[in-house]
Design a protein around this motif. Sequence first.
Motif, PDB file in Angstrom:
ATOM      1  N   VAL A  15      21.554  27.872 -20.963  1.00 39.05           N
ATOM      2  CA  VAL A  15      21.950  26.970 -22.039  1.00 39.05           C
ATOM      3  C   VAL A  15      20.839  26.931 -23.073  1.00 39.05           C
ATOM      4  N   ARG A  16      21.217  26.839 -24.322  1.00 38.98           N
ATOM      5  CA  ARG A  16      20.242  26.726 -25.404  1.00 38.98           C
ATOM      6  C   ARG A  16      19.795  25.274 -25.551  1.00 38.98           C
ATOM      7  N   PRO A  17      18.536  25.040 -25.932  1.00 41.49           N
ATOM      8  CA  PRO A  17      18.085  23.658 -26.150  1.00 41.49           C
ATOM      9  C   PRO A  17      18.959  22.905 -27.130  1.00 41.49           C
ATOM     10  N   GLU A  18      19.488  23.603 -28.127  1.00 34.49           N
ATOM     11  CA  GLU A  18      20.319  22.932 -29.133  1.00 34.49           C
ATOM     12  C   GLU A  18      21.695  22.530 -28.598  1.00 34.49           C
ATOM     13  N   ASP A  19      22.037  22.981 -27.379  1.00 34.05           N
ATOM     14  CA  ASP A  19      23.310  22.581 -26.767  1.00 34.05           C
ATOM     15  C   ASP A  19      23.141  21.462 -25.746  1.00 34.05           C
ATOM     16  N   ILE A  20      21.935  20.908 -25.659  1.00 40.98           N
ATOM     17  CA  ILE A  20      21.648  19.806 -24.743  1.00 40.98           C
ATOM     18  C   ILE A  20      21.569  18.498 -25.516  1.00 40.98           C
ATOM     19  N   VAL A  21      22.142  17.439 -24.946  1.00 45.34           N
ATOM     20  CA  VAL A  21      22.014  16.084 -25.475  1.00 45.34           C
ATOM     21  C   VAL A  21      21.384  15.237 -24.379  1.00 45.34           C
ATOM     22  N   VAL A  22      20.287  14.566 -24.693  1.00 42.32           N
ATOM     23  CA  VAL A  22      19.622  13.687 -23.730  1.00 42.32           C
ATOM     24  C   VAL A  22      20.338  12.344 -23.718  1.00 42.32           C
ATOM     25  N   THR A  23      20.679  11.864 -22.540  1.00 43.69           N
ATOM     26  CA  THR A  23      21.431  10.619 -22.384  1.00 43.69           C
ATOM     27  C   THR A  23      20.661   9.663 -21.470  1.00 43.69           C
ATOM     28  N   THR A  24      21.277   8.548 -21.160  1.00 44.01           N
ATOM     29  CA  THR A  24      20.672   7.618 -20.205  1.00 44.01           C
ATOM     30  C   THR A  24      21.207   7.829 -18.794  1.00 44.01           C
ATOM     31  N   GLY A  25      22.016   8.853 -18.573  1.00 41.17           N
ATOM     32  CA  GLY A  25      22.516   9.128 -17.234  1.00 41.17           C
ATOM     33  C   GLY A  25      23.948   9.611 -17.247  1.00 41.17           C
ATOM     34  N   VAL A  26      24.473   9.819 -16.053  1.00 40.85           N
ATOM     35  CA  VAL A  26      25.819  10.372 -15.899  1.00 40.85           C
ATOM     36  C   VAL A  26      26.867   9.460 -16.539  1.00 40.85           C
ATOM     37  N   GLN A  27      26.713   8.155 -16.346  1.00 40.35           N
ATOM     38  CA  GLN A  27      27.722   7.243 -16.877  1.00 40.35           C
ATOM     39  C   GLN A  27      27.835   7.361 -18.390  1.00 40.35           C
ATOM     40  N   SER A  44      13.363   8.881 -10.606  1.00 42.93           N
ATOM     41  CA  SER A  44      13.569   7.443 -10.438  1.00 42.93           C
ATOM     42  C   SER A  44      14.772   6.994 -11.249  1.00 42.93           C
ATOM     43  N   PRO A  45      15.626   6.133 -10.680  1.00 45.40           N
ATOM     44  CA  PRO A  45      16.744   5.591 -11.453  1.00 45.40           C
ATOM     45  C   PRO A  45      16.279   4.745 -12.629  1.00 45.40           C
ATOM     46  N   ALA A  46      15.082   4.160 -12.530  1.00 40.22           N
ATOM     47  CA  ALA A  46      14.613   3.266 -13.580  1.00 40.22           C
ATOM     48  C   ALA A  46      14.277   3.989 -14.878  1.00 40.22           C
ATOM     49  N   LEU A  47      14.067   5.305 -14.837  1.00 39.09           N
ATOM     50  CA  LEU A  47      13.755   6.036 -16.062  1.00 39.09           C
ATOM     51  C   LEU A  47      14.921   6.030 -17.032  1.00 39.09           C
ATOM     52  N   ARG A  48      16.152   6.020 -16.509  1.00 41.08           N
ATOM     53  CA  ARG A  48      17.353   6.077 -17.332  1.00 41.08           C
ATOM     54  C   ARG A  48      17.317   7.267 -18.280  1.00 41.08           C
ATOM     55  N   VAL A  49      17.040   8.438 -17.743  1.00 39.94           N
ATOM     56  CA  VAL A  49      17.052   9.676 -18.510  1.00 39.94           C
ATOM     57  C   VAL A  49      17.977  10.664 -17.822  1.00 39.94           C
ATOM     58  N   GLY A  50      18.962  11.119 -18.539  1.00 42.96           N
ATOM     59  CA  GLY A  50      19.870  12.153 -18.075  1.00 42.96           C
ATOM     60  C   GLY A  50      20.107  13.139 -19.194  1.00 42.96           C
ATOM     61  N   GLN A  96      10.976  10.120 -22.820  1.00 41.17           N
ATOM     62  CA  GLN A  96      11.328  11.514 -23.062  1.00 41.17           C
ATOM     63  C   GLN A  96      10.085  12.374 -23.252  1.00 41.17           C
ATOM     64  N   ALA A  97       9.141  11.876 -24.039  1.00 36.53           N
ATOM     65  CA  ALA A  97       7.926  12.645 -24.309  1.00 36.53           C
ATOM     66  C   ALA A  97       7.113  12.861 -23.037  1.00 36.53           C
ATOM     67  N   VAL A  98       6.991  11.819 -22.219  1.00 33.60           N
ATOM     68  CA  VAL A  98       6.231  11.946 -20.974  1.00 33.60           C
ATOM     69  C   VAL A  98       6.926  12.916 -20.022  1.00 33.60           C
ATOM     70  N   LEU A  99       8.243  12.838 -19.935  1.00 31.55           N
ATOM     71  CA  LEU A  99       8.980  13.756 -19.067  1.00 31.55           C
ATOM     72  C   LEU A  99       8.824  15.189 -19.551  1.00 31.55           C
TER      73      LEU A  99
END
Length: 474
Positions: free
Chosen positions: A178-190, A322-328, A356-359
């Motif tokens: 997958v290309r980086p431009e085809d990724i969207v960062v979300t807060t998780g699956v939901q 961790s679930p607390a990160l809320r990064v998906g 996001q930056a730390v991850l």
Amino acid sequence: MDLHIDLTGRRGHRDEIYRQIREAVLDGRIRDGDALPPTRELAQRLTVSRTTVSAAYERLASEGFLNARPGAGTFVRSGAAPWPAEPAAEQPEEAVRPRPEWAAVPRPPRSFGPVAEYDFRSGVPDVRLFPFDTWRRLMTQRLRASQADLLMYGAPQGDPRLREGLARHLGVSRNVRVRPEDIVVTTGVQQTVDLVARVLLKAGDLVAVEDPGYPPPRLLLGTLGMRVAGVPVDGEGIVVEAIPAGTRVVYVTPSHQCPLGVAMSLARRQELLDWAERTGAVIIEDDYDSEFRYTGRPLEPLHSLDSRGRVVYVGSMSKVLSPALRVGFLAAPPSLVGALAKAKYLADWHTPALEQAVLADFIDEGGFARHIRRMRKIYRERHDILVDGLRSEFGDVLDPVPAAAGLHLGASADRDLRLVARNARDAGVRLLSLGDFSMTRTCHGLLFGYGAIAAEAIEPGLARLRRVFDEGVR
């Protein structure tokens, strides 16, 4: 404290200040030990004389509500409100009501923290083994003054460095190209399911989910006004021929089916992709915990087999870190990315920029890959202990469903065990029944998570659960 006092159109300012502060103390808005504004400051804010405010404070102090400390200020006296606040008046029948779909959604739990001596909850990682030292170092570096831009609004699609890191990780570890431009960062699956629904569906559209399956997406889609159909799962995954005609979107967990744990066979994956191409439907592939694979060759994700742009690939850091990160994140066909980024912007603008930056740093320096390798060994040990323990303690009543990956193990039974799961909680054992994941309530058994429970606690936990089970039988 920025204390709000309303004197608009009111007379007797001293009495009004007294009354409103007294009510705030009694109903708990101001707590024991809270500091009140200095009389001069409050007087200036309310455009009244300082004498008026002082008189109100003195009356409250004489009645035991406040305590003045020379040179320190005026504080709410400890124990000033020893009785509970009066309950709010009941709303009239004509008060605003939610749509009926929300009645089917259970009340969220108050906390996902440690709640049982033996914690077999599924989908929970061992956050005690989170890489605290490394994360703290990276977070400190990012909190320098030169990084102040991370405290401003960010790009809805996500941090470009994080998207690049995720694309590399997915390409190497899962063969998801997958290309980086085809990724969207979300807060998780939901949120991913919510964004896809906003972009592709309208109220009344038909969507399909696995049955038994992970409940939150099903519940979410229902509240959005979709018609949700449960599709049975067998030993090869979702039964494609049972997907109802007219289905627009299907949500699946092919690598480690939730909750049963079976992996979708290669033939079934190809059958599902052919169905999506034939019907014009979209597949949401939730690859939620496939980083933790213990035996056998990993099967190709649907996204890797998809040559027609029908799959939205979904991942999350909730099980890995961790679930607390809320990064998906989601990886979508290029034709959908623009609309999904717009939907993300309208939903909450962006996922927290600092995390996001730390991850991204964590991935770039190799910490993410090292953490996965470390945790894979730990979880495999727990998986093996759990399998052996189920055979010895429950071999006569439970049939574990083989699973080569993930953080949970399903065990089928010949009767409904929801009551056993509820009784186990009272005995200090926390787990769910397979019936909790079924729309038709025909799936019987128990679900054992081994992410949050220490290896040495698994066997004692199973022994206590067996006692609960035998007491229920008698």
